[in-house]
Design a protein around this motif. Structure first.
Motif, PDB file in Angstrom:
ATOM      1  N   THR A 132      42.359  34.762  37.698  1.00 18.17           N
ATOM      2  CA  THR A 132      40.976  34.311  37.527  1.00 18.17           C
ATOM      3  C   THR A 132      40.347  34.009  38.889  1.00 18.17           C
ATOM      4  O   THR A 132      39.219  34.433  39.177  1.00 18.17           O
ATOM      5  N   GLU A 133      41.073  33.289  39.732  1.00 15.78           N
ATOM      6  CA  GLU A 133      40.562  32.949  41.063  1.00 15.78           C
ATOM      7  C   GLU A 133      40.355  34.202  41.920  1.00 15.78           C
ATOM      8  O   GLU A 133      39.358  34.309  42.638  1.00 15.78           O
ATOM      9  N   GLU A 134      41.271  35.132  41.831  1.00  9.80           N
ATOM     10  CA  GLU A 134      41.162  36.354  42.639  1.00  9.80           C
ATOM     11  C   GLU A 134      39.972  37.197  42.189  1.00  9.80           C
ATOM     12  O   GLU A 134      39.227  37.730  43.025  1.00  9.80           O
ATOM     13  N   TYR A 135      39.776  37.333  40.879  1.00  7.94           N
ATOM     14  CA  TYR A 135      38.615  38.086  40.381  1.00  7.94           C
ATOM     15  C   TYR A 135      37.309  37.414  40.822  1.00  7.94           C
ATOM     16  O   TYR A 135      36.356  38.088  41.225  1.00  7.94           O
ATOM     17  N   ARG A 136      37.263  36.104  40.723  1.00  8.31           N
ATOM     18  CA  ARG A 136      36.037  35.384  41.103  1.00  8.31           C
ATOM     19  C   ARG A 136      35.656  35.655  42.555  1.00  8.31           C
ATOM     20  O   ARG A 136      34.485  35.673  42.905  1.00  8.31           O
ATOM     21  N   ASN A 137      36.646  35.832  43.393  1.00 13.73           N
ATOM     22  CA  ASN A 137      36.407  36.018  44.825  1.00 13.73           C
ATOM     23  C   ASN A 137      36.535  37.474  45.259  1.00 13.73           C
ATOM     24  O   ASN A 137      36.632  37.753  46.454  1.00 13.73           O
ATOM     25  N   MET A 138      36.518  38.388  44.288  1.00 11.24           N
ATOM     26  CA  MET A 138      36.559  39.829  44.551  1.00 11.24           C
ATOM     27  C   MET A 138      37.793  40.241  45.347  1.00 11.24           C
ATOM     28  O   MET A 138      37.755  41.192  46.118  1.00 11.24           O
ATOM     29  N   ARG A 139      38.876  39.530  45.140  1.00 14.88           N
ATOM     30  CA  ARG A 139      40.155  39.925  45.748  1.00 14.88           C
ATOM     31  C   ARG A 139      40.971  40.664  44.680  1.00 14.88           C
ATOM     32  O   ARG A 139      42.003  40.190  44.200  1.00 14.88           O
ATOM     33  N   VAL A 140      40.479  41.834  44.331  1.00 15.10           N
ATOM     34  CA  VAL A 140      41.053  42.561  43.198  1.00 15.10           C
ATOM     35  C   VAL A 140      42.461  43.044  43.519  1.00 15.10           C
ATOM     36  O   VAL A 140      43.324  43.096  42.644  1.00 15.10           O
ATOM     37  N   ASN A 141      42.711  43.400  44.760  1.00 12.75           N
ATOM     38  CA  ASN A 141      44.045  43.899  45.110  1.00 12.75           C
ATOM     39  C   ASN A 141      45.122  42.851  44.877  1.00 12.75           C
ATOM     40  O   ASN A 141      46.223  43.161  44.379  1.00 12.75           O
ATOM     41  N   THR A 142      44.835  41.600  45.216  1.00 16.47           N
ATOM     42  CA  THR A 142      45.836  40.555  44.990  1.00 16.47           C
ATOM     43  C   THR A 142      45.920  40.174  43.521  1.00 16.47           C
ATOM     44  O   THR A 142      46.983  39.776  43.046  1.00 16.47           O
ATOM     45  N   ALA A 143      44.805  40.313  42.791  1.00 21.26           N
ATOM     46  CA  ALA A 143      44.871  40.091  41.342  1.00 21.26           C
ATOM     47  C   ALA A 143      45.818  41.097  40.704  1.00 21.26           C
ATOM     48  O   ALA A 143      46.659  40.750  39.853  1.00 21.26           O
ATOM     49  N   ILE A 144      45.723  42.366  41.116  1.00 23.24           N
ATOM     50  CA  ILE A 144      46.605  43.406  40.579  1.00 23.24           C
ATOM     51  C   ILE A 144      48.059  43.100  40.936  1.00 23.24           C
ATOM     52  O   ILE A 144      48.967  43.238  40.102  1.00 23.24           O
ATOM     53  N   ALA A 145      48.296  42.656  42.153  1.00 22.18           N
ATOM     54  CA  ALA A 145      49.663  42.339  42.575  1.00 22.18           C
ATOM     55  C   ALA A 145      50.277  41.256  41.697  1.00 22.18           C
ATOM     56  O   ALA A 145      51.464  41.328  41.323  1.00 22.18           O
ATOM     57  N   LYS A 146      49.501  40.240  41.351  1.00 19.09           N
ATOM     58  CA  LYS A 146      50.011  39.154  40.518  1.00 19.09           C
ATOM     59  C   LYS A 146      50.257  39.631  39.089  1.00 19.09           C
ATOM     60  O   LYS A 146      51.206  39.191  38.422  1.00 19.09           O
ATOM     61  N   MET A 147      49.406  40.555  38.597  1.00 13.49           N
ATOM     62  CA  MET A 147      49.629  41.090  37.251  1.00 13.49           C
ATOM     63  C   MET A 147      50.871  41.978  37.217  1.00 13.49           C
ATOM     64  O   MET A 147      51.585  42.026  36.204  1.00 13.49           O
ATOM     65  N   ILE A 148      51.140  42.668  38.298  1.00 15.65           N
ATOM     66  CA  ILE A 148      52.349  43.503  38.363  1.00 15.65           C
ATOM     67  C   ILE A 148      53.596  42.625  38.278  1.00 15.65           C
ATOM     68  O   ILE A 148      54.577  42.974  37.595  1.00 15.65           O
ATOM     69  N   VAL A 149      53.568  41.474  38.931  1.00 14.47           N
ATOM     70  CA  VAL A 149      54.705  40.551  38.871  1.00 14.47           C
ATOM     71  C   VAL A 149      54.958  40.118  37.431  1.00 14.47           C
ATOM     72  O   VAL A 149      56.106  40.128  36.943  1.00 14.47           O
ATOM     73  N   LEU A 162      44.339  41.366  28.564  1.00 18.75           N
ATOM     74  CA  LEU A 162      42.977  40.888  28.836  1.00 18.75           C
ATOM     75  C   LEU A 162      42.718  40.809  30.339  1.00 18.75           C
ATOM     76  O   LEU A 162      41.607  41.111  30.801  1.00 18.75           O
ATOM     77  N   MET A 163      43.711  40.405  31.094  1.00 22.03           N
ATOM     78  CA  MET A 163      43.537  40.331  32.553  1.00 22.03           C
ATOM     79  C   MET A 163      43.436  41.721  33.171  1.00 22.03           C
ATOM     80  O   MET A 163      42.719  41.925  34.154  1.00 22.03           O
ATOM     81  N   VAL A 164      44.154  42.678  32.607  1.00 21.90           N
ATOM     82  CA  VAL A 164      44.132  44.053  33.119  1.00 21.90           C
ATOM     83  C   VAL A 164      42.823  44.749  32.767  1.00 21.90           C
ATOM     84  O   VAL A 164      42.400  45.680  33.465  1.00 21.90           O
ATOM     85  N   ALA A 165      42.162  44.315  31.716  1.00 13.11           N
ATOM     86  CA  ALA A 165      40.984  45.022  31.191  1.00 13.11           C
ATOM     87  C   ALA A 165      39.916  45.338  32.237  1.00 13.11           C
ATOM     88  O   ALA A 165      39.349  46.435  32.214  1.00 13.11           O
ATOM     89  N   PRO A 166      39.575  44.456  33.172  1.00 11.29           N
ATOM     90  CA  PRO A 166      38.545  44.828  34.148  1.00 11.29           C
ATOM     91  C   PRO A 166      38.916  46.018  35.029  1.00 11.29           C
ATOM     92  O   PRO A 166      38.047  46.789  35.422  1.00 11.29           O
ATOM     93  N   VAL A 167      40.208  46.184  35.345  1.00  9.32           N
ATOM     94  CA  VAL A 167      40.590  47.289  36.231  1.00  9.32           C
ATOM     95  C   VAL A 167      41.028  48.538  35.474  1.00  9.32           C
ATOM     96  O   VAL A 167      40.856  49.652  35.954  1.00  9.32           O
ATOM     97  N   ALA A 168      41.613  48.379  34.302  1.00 11.10           N
ATOM     98  CA  ALA A 168      42.074  49.516  33.503  1.00 11.10           C
ATOM     99  C   ALA A 168      41.539  49.363  32.084  1.00 11.10           C
ATOM    100  O   ALA A 168      42.291  49.101  31.139  1.00 11.10           O
ATOM    101  N   PRO A 169      40.241  49.515  31.906  1.00  8.37           N
ATOM    102  CA  PRO A 169      39.616  49.153  30.626  1.00  8.37           C
ATOM    103  C   PRO A 169      40.021  50.041  29.453  1.00  8.37           C
ATOM    104  O   PRO A 169      40.123  49.563  28.321  1.00  8.37           O
ATOM    105  N   HIS A 170      40.241  51.342  29.676  1.00 10.55           N
ATOM    106  CA  HIS A 170      40.575  52.233  28.558  1.00 10.55           C
ATOM    107  C   HIS A 170      41.946  51.882  27.979  1.00 10.55           C
ATOM    108  O   HIS A 170      42.109  51.740  26.757  1.00 10.55           O
TER     109      HIS A 170
END
Length: 954
Positions: free
Chosen positions: A811-828, A849-857
């Motif tokens: 949530t914090e990473e998306y808010r600050n447009m740090r999408v790359n680190t958001a993806i890294a945390k979801m991969i973990v 739900l967290m993945v939906a913004p980057v991989a919506p389909h």
């Protein structure tokens, strides 16, 4: 969905089917529709908080997109999807900046009408963008070439044309003075006597023609004989910004020459102060704000009058404290005082030094020849920092107003009428350029600022110091520092009536004419006397006529004496019209120039908010909802604007200028168009050249940095930079979607690095993003049967804690447009779930739900298969309700006595030092030792160590 319909292994084929399915469903459901408060797009979602984000207006290129183009588009899409899941009414769409030179040049080359080319390019670009799943409200899409859009662009031009800037009027926002007002109000004030003319003439004594001339001279859009950048090779005039530093056109690399032509200009200089100050009210990168401040070029100083025979001229200086050191002045070759050569002496006056003459026999010959030479140079050439400064003595002297001394007046091409007053005073002791000029032409150098004893005088002293040699019988500033001396000198100049404090700007008025076909026609006509008449709104839009030959007449690129011949001038039945503009049917002539491409991109954000309104540019309620200020001290504007830093000055400055005019005139409530700006980096790529220096296909090169790179067995050289067809290293989104699927492409683009940094493209690395999505798919779906495999059992505590922590961090990473680190945390988290069999629903659903913004389909498909009937587009983003899950696991704290381990404690990792010491004292080992000895010292290193230094009792 049955096994016969879909392959159950998540590969490119399955991804393509899923993506096509959901793109169609989203369109049918209107999933990305944003509701307006009023109008045809009104709806209940306008009760929600708004989030208006937009991408910088793209030009629909015939080349289509490569993988670098969608970087910013995917980023804004991720932000938009996240904000919808935060309960916002999100406005996100895409339109096209479709006028301009590229389409016209293509039309010239092929004979195909630019509209056809433009529409084909838009269709291809829309197809590419739709394929990568961008969540745009397509009801709001348009092109700047659309008839209705052209109408409102022309309408805005007329508001600018029919306005003037009143520097004394209270600002509309109540902060300071100055705003645009209707030109009719100026006429009314002059007629009723509440305002007087600057030259003390009576308004009633003026002829009607003189009155119109005066009003026209005040308009924010005006026609003038302007010094322009004429490009014969393109057959058009270019703005300064379209000319390279070496005096050539950005497009085509043709030579550019100075010329004087009647051109439309916009008086952006009247807004210079506000354009700079209001940067403080918006959230932009400091780099961009600094670039705008530099372009505006504000400086504080004084205007000083220098007597010049029976006349005088004014100079602007930022250093009035150095006036005692002014030993010569320089006038622009175009200065009015040099216009009449008969005023230039026929002979060199007494006191003329040989170096001043330039080898000419007379001042008149010197000035005339120099003026002719200067006229052949572009302003870019004349202003170049590395250009040697030249000049000739005019044969005349001016009076230094503080010393009374007669000082020579030169003319030099580095001084231009468009900057400042067209005249400068020179203080060679303290300005290096003046110093070099003085040395070259044997001019006096007088020091007025103290320098250290070891200063050798071989260069100008440009550092601060105490003022020296600066006194007359009325003022003495010796011994003062710079600030004190400037203030005292300025005050004295004003009291003596020979100068006044002044603010100057580097910014110049905006050249607004282009000699092209493919642009918005001006909504004005000229009568037989050449007077301008604004067309009424009922006659808008003025449409371009159909033509077969679109090109302005191009000339030999080196033909500096040629003059523009716009293509519209050849359509006589369009140029010559009979209209009734209130004085009966008369013959008028249309303007054969068109507006620059910047015009359409100056206001598109407002049309996004109300795209179908045929009664107004934008309804006030819709504007206030989408663009109004969110807090009392803000100036409004879109909530997020994403684009490249290359638009830092021009587009952004012009858009702010138009927006402020419309704000002043009361059409909108916001005084800035874009509240928050974010500059994305670029996707770059490696290119490879063979031994001949020819580029080879990058995707056929083999090898690595250790073994070297080869093409067809031959070694090649690798270089790093942009993508391009000529470089043979282009990778398209279509290729990536075909090979991996759109969601994989999206995840890879977002995971390559921070959004504001440039990054190298590496197709071989895309597979890592695909594996992440394949693992997520397998955590929910059995690839062999297609069945959902999740369990409804409660996850174990470590899994619950990891899910909770991931939710907070993502949530914090998306808010600050740090999408790359958001993806890294979801991969973990995803990797953790891969080790569970089966995967708990309560753990994987938040991840989906967290993945939906980057991989919506993929997220939508998994969400549906998990039994959810509603789309997750507007589903709430997961939140942590049990804060106990966010507490870290306990850590072991070592308790020592005199450096030796005596006990261990399991403690909270965030425990305070005082609490940790207290807990350690309660242990049996420490309490016993304290009872039998004397405590000397306690060393606490929370949460890992407490050491008690205890001296035993004797």
């Amino acid at each position: 969905m049955t096994e016969s319909q879909i392959n159950e292994r998540y590969d490119a084929s399955l991804a393509a089917q899923i993506e096509a399915k959901w793109q169609k469903k989203w369109e049918e459901l209107g999933s990305y529709h944003a509701d307006n408060p009023v109008g045809d797009l009104a709806g209940p979602n306008a009760e929600k908080p708004r989030f208006f984000l937009l991408d910088m207006f793209p030009y629909p290129s015939g080349k289509g997109l490569h993988v670098g183009h969608p970087l910013g588009y995917i980023a804004t899409d991720v932000v938009g999807r996240f904000q919808r899941m935060q309960g916002k009414n999100v406005l996100h769409t895409m339109s096209y900046d479709a006028f301009g030179l590229p389409a016209e040049q293509y039309a010239v080359q092929t004979g195909q009408h630019p509209r056809i080319t433009t529409e084909e390019n838009i269709a291809n670009m829309e197809r590419q963008l739709r394929r990568i799943g961008l969540g745009h409200d397509r009801r709001r899409t348009f092109s700047t070439t659309d008839e209705e859009y052209v109408k409102w662009t022309q309408w805005i031009f007329l508001q600018v044309f029919n306005s003037w800037y009143d520097f004394d009027a209270p600002a509309r926002n109540g902060q300071g003075q100055g705003r645009a007002r209707k030109i009719e109000e100026l006429r009314a004030e002059l007629e009723n006597g509440t305002r007087q003319l600057e030259d003390d003439r009576a308004w009633a004594d003026l002829t009607e023609a003189e009155k119109r001339d005066y009003l026209d001279s005040k308009r924010l859009a005006y026609v003038t004989e302007a010094r322009v950048n004429w490009c014969p090779g393109l057959g058009t005039v270019l703005a300064n910004e379209e000319v390279t530093a070496d005096g050539r056109s950005e497009r085509g690399n043709y030579p550019v020459f100075p010329a004087k032509l009647r051109q439309w200009m916009m008086r952006i200089t009247d807004y210079a102060d506000r354009l700079e100050k209001d940067l403080e009210t918006i959230d932009w990168p400091e780099k961009v704000a600094a670039m705008q401040r530099n372009w505006i070029g504000r400086s504080e100083g004084a205007r000083v009058t220098f007597p010049f025979g029976e006349e005088s001229f004014e100079v602007y200086t930022t250093r009035p404290d150095t006036l005692f050191g002014a030993s010569f002045c320089v006038l622009s070759p175009e200065h009015p005082l040099l216009a009449d050569l008969t005023e230039t002496p026929a002979e060199w006056p007494e006191g003329t030094r040989e170096a001043w003459t330039g080898g000419f026999a007379t001042p008149r010959e010197a000035v005339e020849t120099y003026q002719e030479q200067a006229a052949k140079q572009s302003e870019m050439d004349r202003a170049a920092e590395d250009k040697e400064k030249t000049g000739v003595f005019t044969g005349r002297f001016a009076t230094n107003p503080v010393t009374g001394e007669q000082i020579p007046v030169f003319t030099g091409d580095y001084v231009m009428m468009g900057y400042g007053t067209g005249a400068i005073m020179a203080v060679p002791a303290h300005d290096q350029r003046d110093f070099d000029f003085a040395k070259k032409y044997d001019l006096d150098i007088r020091q007025t600022i103290s320098a250290p004893e070891d200063y050798d005088g071989e260069t100008a002293w440009v550092e601060d110091g105490t003022v020296i040699n600066s006194a007359n019988d009325q003022i003495d500033i010796n011994g003062l520092d710079k600030a004190q001396a400037k203030a005292k000198m300025t005050q004295w100049l004003e009291s003596a009536g020979i100068g006044k404090a002044a603010t100057s700007y580097r910014l110049r008025d905006w050249l607004f004419s282009r000699q092209r076909y493919w642009g918005e026609p001006f909504p004005v006509v000229y009568d037989e006397e050449g007077r301008i008449h604004a067309l009424p709104e009922s006659m808008l839009p003025v449409q371009l006529p159909e033509m077969e030959d679109f090109k302005p007449r191009a000339f030999d690129p080196e033909d500096r004496d040629s003059e523009p011949e716009p293509p519209l001038g050849r359509v006589r039945d369009w140029v010559e019209v009979e209209l009734d503009l209130g004085e009966g049917l008369k013959k008028y002539y249309r303007d054969t120039n068109t507006m620059p491409q910047w015009a359409g991109s100056c206001w598109y954000e407002m049309r996004y908010a109300d795209p179908h309104n045929d009664q107004a540019m934008i309804d006030p309620e819709n504007e206030k909802y989408w663009l109004g200020a969110q807090t009392e001290d803000a100036s409004g504007g879109a909530d997020l604007y994403v684009g490249g830093v290359e638009h830092a000055v021009l587009h952004l400055l012009y858009a702010r200028f138009w927006h402020k005019i419309l704000f002043d005139l009361g059409f909108i409530s916001s005084s800035e168009p874009f509240h928050k700006l974010f500059n994305q980096g670029y996707v770059q790529a490696y290119a490879y050249t063979d031994q001949r220096g020819q580029y080879v296909p990058a995707d056929e090169v083999e090898g690595d940095e250790q073994t070297g790179f080869t093409y067809q067995g031959q070694p090649v050289n690798r270089e790093y930079g942009k993508m391009g067809k000529s470089l043979k290293n282009i990778v398209t989104p279509d290729e990536m979607c075909d090979e991996y699927g759109a969601d994989t492409f999206r995840v890879y683009e977002m995971s390559m690095g921070p959004l504001d940094m440039s990054r190298p493209w590496d197709t071989r690395a895309v597979v890592g993003s695909q594996r992440f999505l394949q693992r997520l798919w397998r955590n929910v779906i059995d690839e062999n049967t297609g069945e959902v495999t999740v369990t409804d059992e409660t996850p174990d505590l470590p899994t619950q804690k990891l899910v909770a922590r991931t939710i907070v961090e993502v949530t914090e990473e998306y808010r600050n447009m740090r999408v790359n680190t958001a993806i890294a945390k979801m991969i973990v988290l995803n990797n953790h779930l891969t080790g569970l069999n089966p995967v708990p629903r309560a753990a994987v659903e938040p991840l989906i739900l967290m993945v939906a913004p980057v991989a919506p389909h993929l997220a939508e498909e998994l969400w549906e298969r998990l039994g959810h009937a509603e789309s997750l587009i507007t589903h709430d983003f997961p939140v942590v309700t049990d804060t106990e899950l966010l507490k870290a696991d306990e850590v072991t704290c070592i308790i020592q006595i005199n450096g030796k381990v005596r006990a261990k404690l399991e403690v909270d990792p965030e425990i305070a030092e005082a609490d940790l010491e207290a807990a350690a004292r309660e242990t049996a080992a420490v309490s016993g030792a304290l009872a039998e000895g004397t405590l000397r010292k306690v060393i606490v290193r929370a949460p890992k160590l407490v050491n008690f230094v205890i001296t035993p009792q004797k």
